[in-house]
Design an enzyme around this catalytic site. Structure first.
Site, PDB file in Angstrom:
ATOM      1  N   ASP A 155       0.934  -1.168  -0.174  1.00 41.69           N
ATOM      2  CA  ASP A 155      -0.084   0.013  -0.004  1.00 41.69           C
ATOM      3  C   ASP A 155       0.749   1.295   0.024  1.00 41.69           C
ATOM      4  O   ASP A 155       0.308   2.350  -0.145  1.00 41.69           O
ATOM      5  CB  ASP A 155      -0.935  -0.141   1.184  1.00 41.69           C
ATOM      6  CG  ASP A 155      -0.315   0.075   2.662  1.00 41.69           C
ATOM      7  OD1 ASP A 155       0.838  -0.087   2.557  1.00 41.69           O
ATOM      8  OD2 ASP A 155      -0.977   0.507   3.693  1.00 41.69           O
ATOM      9  N   GLU A 162       9.484  -3.813  10.609  1.00 44.68           N
ATOM     10  CA  GLU A 162       9.885  -2.316  10.097  1.00 44.68           C
ATOM     11  C   GLU A 162      10.430  -1.525  11.011  1.00 44.68           C
ATOM     12  O   GLU A 162       9.709  -1.276  12.000  1.00 44.68           O
ATOM     13  CB  GLU A 162       8.685  -1.864   9.270  1.00 44.68           C
ATOM     14  CG  GLU A 162       8.758  -0.507   8.591  1.00 44.68           C
ATOM     15  CD  GLU A 162       8.119   0.043   7.500  1.00 44.68           C
ATOM     16  OE1 GLU A 162       7.191  -0.902   6.960  1.00 44.68           O
ATOM     17  OE2 GLU A 162       8.181   1.249   7.063  1.00 44.68           O
TER      18      GLU A 162
HETATM   19  O1  KIV Z   1       3.481  -1.059   1.818  1.00 43.08           O
HETATM   20  C1  KIV Z   1       4.620  -1.590   1.588  1.00 43.08           C
HETATM   21  O2  KIV Z   1       5.466  -1.215   0.476  1.00 43.08           O
HETATM   22  C2  KIV Z   1       5.141  -2.265   2.715  1.00 43.08           C
HETATM   23  C3  KIV Z   1       6.704  -2.592   2.638  1.00 43.08           C
HETATM   24  C4  KIV Z   1       7.406  -1.494   3.022  1.00 43.08           C
HETATM   25  C5  KIV Z   1       7.046  -3.593   3.932  1.00 43.08           C
HETATM   26  O3  KIV Z   1       4.412  -2.364   3.645  1.00 43.08           O
END
Ligand code: KIV
Length: 263
Positions: free
Chosen positions: A43, A180
């Site tokens: 997202d 993260e």
């Molecule tokens: O939305 C995304 O790209 C993510 C990654 C950064 C793990 O959740």
């Protein structure tokens, strides 16, 4: 085609899992040609594709559209679709229905953010055959609760809570967990505690795999570059140079020439 059990097998074999995001067919194909194991339709597209300041306005329809594009092109990589804000928070039923829609458009798994509050969702999805990737630490959909994109789990009680969340997600059936923006030693401890793979982003070198946002990795997105991003190319600079040259050559009558013209 990479399957969820094969993805998990990497951890048992001590092989690193490489994940990147992609949002369209063109980049999905390029990512696959590089031999990347999994594509996350993140997202994050709310920021890097739609130009918003966060991911909160991304809708199910947006995510289904981009997942369809990626899944339609990918032939080898595991395609994981990110569940957007409010698609899994309201109730277990709604969460399962929305997760199932991603599998209907070609994803092999979904990802959702959070620990204890989503454990029942993860458990229900797994029970109905929907593989779920967890996401702990600095979870972008909670940016307002954190007061910005800040490293999480620095204080001992918060670190312990994250370890408990990780164990709870594993027990609920999550097949992997993204970690993260947490301290590297905490990511190390979580990785050692779990039997399922951890995929780090800003979580140091000890995770079972790594994920990066494709446009960060390629040096295309420069409006906000977190400390954990390493640009492996400078495509924005290349694109700018190409576009300026094109403009200049048309203005100066150097393009098109005979070789670009029909007779
Ligand atoms: O939305 C995304 O790209 C993510 C990654 C950064 C793990 O959740």
């Amino acid at each position: 085609m990479m399957t969820v059990p094969e993805f998990q097998q990497y951890k048992r074999e001590g092989k690193k899992l490489i994940v990147v995001t992609a949002y369209d067919a063109l980049f999905a194909r390029i990512v696959e040609q590089a031999g990347i194991e999994a594509i996350l339709v993140g997202d994050s597209l709310g920021v890097v594709v739609q130009g918003k300041k966060d991911t909160l306005s991304v809708t199910m329809e947006d995510m289904l559209y981009h997942t369809r594009l990626v899944a339609g092109a990918a032939q080898q990589a595991l395609v994981i679709a990110d569940m957007p804000f409010l698609s899994y928070q309201i109730s277990v039923d709604e969460a399962v229905r929305n997760a199932g829609r991603f599998l209907q458009v070609g994803a092999a798994a979904v990802k959702l953010e959070g620990g204890a509050p989503v454990v029942d969702r993860v458990e229900a999805m797994t029970r109905f055959g929907i593989p779920v990737m967890g996401h702990l630490g600095m979870t972008p959909q909670s940016v307002h609760r954190y007061g910005g994109y800040k490293v999480q789990g620095k204080e001992r009680p918060k670190a312990e809570a994250l370890i408990e969340d990780a164990k709870a997600l594993e027990s609920a059936g999550a097949f992997a967990i993204v970690l993260e923006a947490i301290p590297a030693n905490l990511a190390h401890d979580i990785t050692q505690t779990l039997t399922i793979p951890t995929i780090g982003i800003g979580a140091g070198p000890h995770c079972d795999g790594q994920v990066l946002v494709l446009y960060d990795l390629l040096g295309l997105f420069d409006q906000f570059v977190p400390k954990f991003v390493k640009p492996y190319a400078h495509l924005k600079a290349d694109a700018l140079q190409a576009l300026r040259r094109y403009k200049e050559e048309v203005e100066q009558g150097k393009f098109p020439t005979d070789s670009e013209s029909y007779r």
